[in-house]
Design a protein around this motif. Structure first.
Motif: not given
Length: 140
Positions: A31-44, A66-76
């Protein structure tokens, strides 16, 4: 009546529930990869120029995910990544729509300039839109 088998079964149920309760959900890497890709497409799509608010919201939610991943909170993290993806898609669509509106306005202006130039070259009373003469030509 409480029996040894009943106590043993209850014990195993408590252990099983404890394991299930302590098991954490997997991190939403996809899901993070998809979101990153969407942000990149929007920037382009030049969303920074045409849909800055939406793009900034997508970026902020992606950073929070990304901060939630670093805190190991998968749901958030999963929820924020999904929101970032949707915001980025909105930013991309908004930017593309505004670009199209700008293109249409430029084309309308060009057409108007062409019409004005054509009318100036024809002069008054000439062309297809000129009124018909009220005096028909006389035969010789």
């Amino acid at each position: 009546m409480i029996t040894v088998n009943g106590i043993r079964n209850a014990f195993w149920c408590v252990i099983a529930f404890g394991i299930v309760a302590c098991a954490s959900a997997p991190m939403p890497v996809d899901k993070l990869a998809v979101a990153r890709s969407s942000v990149e497409r929007a920037e382009q799509a030049q969303a920074a120029q045409f849909a800055q608010v939406e793009l900034n919201a997508a970026r902020a939610k992606l950073e929070a995910a990304q901060a939630a991943v670093n805190e190991r909170d998968a749901e958030v993290a999963a929820r924020l990544a999904d929101q970032a993806d949707v915001d980025a898609q909105l930013a991309e669509s908004t930017a593309r729509a505004k670009q199209q509106e700008q293109l249409v306005a430029e084309m309308d202006k060009s057409l108007q300039d062409l019409r004005n130039g054509s009318l100036r070259r024809q002069g008054p009373g000439e062309g297809a839109n000129a009124p018909a003469s009220s005096n028909p030509p006389q035969p010789p």
